[in-house]
Design a protein around this motif. Structure first.
Motif, PDB file in Angstrom:
ATOM      1  N   UNK A  44       0.812  -1.218   0.000  1.00 26.00           N
ATOM      2  CA  UNK A  44       0.000   0.000   0.000  1.00 26.00           C
ATOM      3  C   UNK A  44       0.843   1.266   0.000  1.00 26.00           C
ATOM      4  N   UNK A  45       2.146   1.136   0.050  1.00 23.31           N
ATOM      5  CA  UNK A  45       3.016   2.313   0.049  1.00 23.31           C
ATOM      6  C   UNK A  45       3.023   2.966  -1.331  1.00 23.31           C
ATOM      7  N   UNK A  46       3.292   4.260  -1.350  1.00 25.05           N
ATOM      8  CA  UNK A  46       3.174   5.043  -2.579  1.00 25.05           C
ATOM      9  C   UNK A  46       3.952   4.455  -3.770  1.00 25.05           C
ATOM     10  N   UNK A  47       5.247   4.140  -3.615  1.00 22.52           N
ATOM     11  CA  UNK A  47       5.987   3.610  -4.773  1.00 22.52           C
ATOM     12  C   UNK A  47       5.421   2.282  -5.279  1.00 22.52           C
ATOM     13  N   UNK A  48       4.993   1.412  -4.355  1.00 20.82           N
ATOM     14  CA  UNK A  48       4.450   0.123  -4.774  1.00 20.82           C
ATOM     15  C   UNK A  48       3.103   0.281  -5.481  1.00 20.82           C
ATOM     16  N   UNK A  49       2.315   1.254  -5.049  1.00 18.82           N
ATOM     17  CA  UNK A  49       1.042   1.521  -5.726  1.00 18.82           C
ATOM     18  C   UNK A  49       1.309   2.028  -7.146  1.00 18.82           C
ATOM     19  N   UNK A  50       2.316   2.900  -7.285  1.00 18.38           N
ATOM     20  CA  UNK A  50       2.668   3.406  -8.623  1.00 18.38           C
ATOM     21  C   UNK A  50       3.146   2.268  -9.517  1.00 18.38           C
ATOM     22  N   UNK A  51       4.003   1.386  -8.961  1.00 24.51           N
ATOM     23  CA  UNK A  51       4.482   0.243  -9.738  1.00 24.51           C
ATOM     24  C   UNK A  51       3.313  -0.639 -10.175  1.00 24.51           C
ATOM     25  N   UNK A  52       2.350  -0.837  -9.270  1.00 21.68           N
ATOM     26  CA  UNK A  52       1.178  -1.641  -9.605  1.00 21.68           C
ATOM     27  C   UNK A  52       0.377  -1.007 -10.733  1.00 21.68           C
ATOM     28  N   UNK A  53       0.221   0.309 -10.685  1.00 24.89           N
ATOM     29  CA  UNK A  53      -0.516   1.004 -11.739  1.00 24.89           C
ATOM     30  C   UNK A  53       0.242   0.951 -13.065  1.00 24.89           C
ATOM     31  N   UNK A  54       1.568   1.009 -12.997  1.00 25.19           N
ATOM     32  CA  UNK A  54       2.373   0.856 -14.212  1.00 25.19           C
ATOM     33  C   UNK A  54       2.161  -0.528 -14.823  1.00 25.19           C
ATOM     34  N   UNK A  68      -0.952  -0.827 -16.682  1.00 24.15           N
ATOM     35  CA  UNK A  68      -0.861  -0.157 -17.982  1.00 24.15           C
ATOM     36  C   UNK A  68       0.044  -0.913 -18.953  1.00 24.15           C
ATOM     37  N   UNK A  69       0.554  -2.056 -18.495  1.00 27.48           N
ATOM     38  CA  UNK A  69       1.439  -2.838 -19.357  1.00 27.48           C
ATOM     39  C   UNK A  69       2.874  -2.373 -19.344  1.00 27.48           C
ATOM     40  N   UNK A  70       3.252  -1.537 -18.356  1.00 28.83           N
ATOM     41  CA  UNK A  70       4.613  -0.999 -18.307  1.00 28.83           C
ATOM     42  C   UNK A  70       5.461  -1.631 -17.203  1.00 28.83           C
ATOM     43  N   UNK A  71       4.892  -2.592 -16.491  1.00 26.68           N
ATOM     44  CA  UNK A  71       5.577  -3.168 -15.344  1.00 26.68           C
ATOM     45  C   UNK A  71       6.836  -3.930 -15.681  1.00 26.68           C
ATOM     46  N   UNK A  72       6.939  -4.434 -16.923  1.00 28.36           N
ATOM     47  CA  UNK A  72       8.132  -5.186 -17.301  1.00 28.36           C
ATOM     48  C   UNK A  72       9.330  -4.273 -17.515  1.00 28.36           C
ATOM     49  N   UNK A  73       9.074  -3.000 -17.741  1.00 30.81           N
ATOM     50  CA  UNK A  73      10.165  -2.075 -18.062  1.00 30.81           C
ATOM     51  C   UNK A  73      10.416  -1.027 -16.987  1.00 30.81           C
ATOM     52  N   UNK A  74       9.483  -0.845 -16.064  1.00 31.68           N
ATOM     53  CA  UNK A  74       9.603   0.223 -15.070  1.00 31.68           C
ATOM     54  C   UNK A  74       9.316  -0.295 -13.667  1.00 31.68           C
ATOM     55  N   UNK A  75      10.023   0.239 -12.694  1.00 36.94           N
ATOM     56  CA  UNK A  75       9.756  -0.021 -11.292  1.00 36.94           C
ATOM     57  C   UNK A  75       9.920   1.283 -10.523  1.00 36.94           C
ATOM     58  N   UNK A  76       9.107   1.457  -9.514  1.00 37.13           N
ATOM     59  CA  UNK A  76       9.167   2.658  -8.688  1.00 37.13           C
ATOM     60  C   UNK A  76       9.637   2.263  -7.295  1.00 37.13           C
ATOM     61  N   UNK A  77      10.546   3.042  -6.714  1.00 37.19           N
ATOM     62  CA  UNK A  77      10.994   2.774  -5.351  1.00 37.19           C
ATOM     63  C   UNK A  77      11.049   4.078  -4.570  1.00 37.19           C
ATOM     64  N   UNK A  78      10.879   3.968  -3.262  1.00 37.79           N
ATOM     65  CA  UNK A  78      10.820   5.164  -2.431  1.00 37.79           C
ATOM     66  C   UNK A  78      12.040   5.337  -1.551  1.00 37.79           C
ATOM     67  N   UNK A  79      12.470   6.577  -1.436  1.00 38.54           N
ATOM     68  CA  UNK A  79      13.537   6.943  -0.495  1.00 38.54           C
ATOM     69  C   UNK A  79      12.901   7.917   0.493  1.00 38.54           C
ATOM     70  N   UNK A  80      12.443   7.391   1.605  1.00 37.76           N
ATOM     71  CA  UNK A  80      11.740   8.232   2.562  1.00 37.76           C
ATOM     72  C   UNK A  80      12.203   7.993   3.976  1.00 37.76           C
ATOM     73  N   UNK A  81      12.393   9.080   4.712  1.00 40.53           N
ATOM     74  CA  UNK A  81      12.724   8.998   6.124  1.00 40.53           C
ATOM     75  C   UNK A  81      12.079  10.168   6.843  1.00 40.53           C
TER      76      UNK A  81
END
Length: 201
Positions: free
Chosen positions: A106-116, A119-132
């Motif tokens: 449910x974290x923001x980067x994982x939700x973005x990756x899921x939405x990608x 859209x059929x873009x998951x094989x080429x893109x991944x989102x990760x978060x740097x948060x503190x």
């Protein structure tokens, strides 16, 4: 008479042992289900800063019921971001990106990756978060080049700004990080929400 005294002493020992055991069990149950686990930090020589210790699971209870897996560089939910050959989108932020209050999926980067992926873009893109928690734009300014050097194929950066404190150098200092500190006359506006919000993908 001696027998009775020994018997009473034996009963007292049993009662004390049982009370102690039940107390420990109660503390463990309360701690496991209702208390946050310790959040460990360590110094990373490559990033030259304190990060969340990798390869641990952090349990959060005070603002939600969730678990967070910490991977390399303290990145949530990804064991080793350097081993992923896909193009990457880095999401920067404070506790909103750290997001210990929600599970990893449910974290923001994982939700973005899921939405990608949807859209059929998951094989080429991944989102990760740097948060503190407590980080601000000043921290991102110095950290982005380091992460780009250590984590290849970053094609984009998103900076999540929740309120005006995220861009002002008036954050408190502590032993975890060095942040610029001043005392501007803008603290009155600290709760004004604005920012760079991620658009729906």
């Amino acid at each position: 008479m001696t027998y009775k005294k020994k018997n009473v002493q034996y009963i007292n020992i049993v009662q004390i042992t049982l009370s102690f055991s039940l107390s420990l069990l109660f503390i463990w149950v309360v701690g496991y289900f209702f208390c946050n686990s310790l959040c460990y930090y360590q110094y990373d020589d490559r990033l030259m800063k304190m990060i969340h210790s990798p390869n641990i699971v952090y349990k959060h209870r005070s603002e939600g019921i969730a678990k967070t897996y910490k991977g390399l560089f303290g990145i949530n939910a990804i064991e080793d971001i350097t081993k992923d050959s896909r193009k990457k989108i880095a999401v920067w932020g404070d506790s909103y990106v750290e997001a210990h209050q929600v599970n990893d999926n449910k974290k923001m980067p994982q939700v973005i990756t899921s939405k990608l992926s949807n859209k059929g873009l998951g094989e080429n893109l991944i989102c990760f978060g740097v948060g503190m928690s407590g980080d601000s734009v000043a921290d991102y300014y110095f950290d982005i080049p380091k992460y780009e050097q250590l984590t290849k194929n970053i094609i984009s950066h998103f900076i999540v700004i929740a309120n005006i404190r995220d861009i002002l150098p008036n954050q408190s200092t502590d032993i975890i990080r060095g942040i610029f500190k001043s005392n501007p006359f803008t603290n009155t506006f600290a709760n004004l929400h604005f920012g760079l919000f991620l658009q729906k993908i």
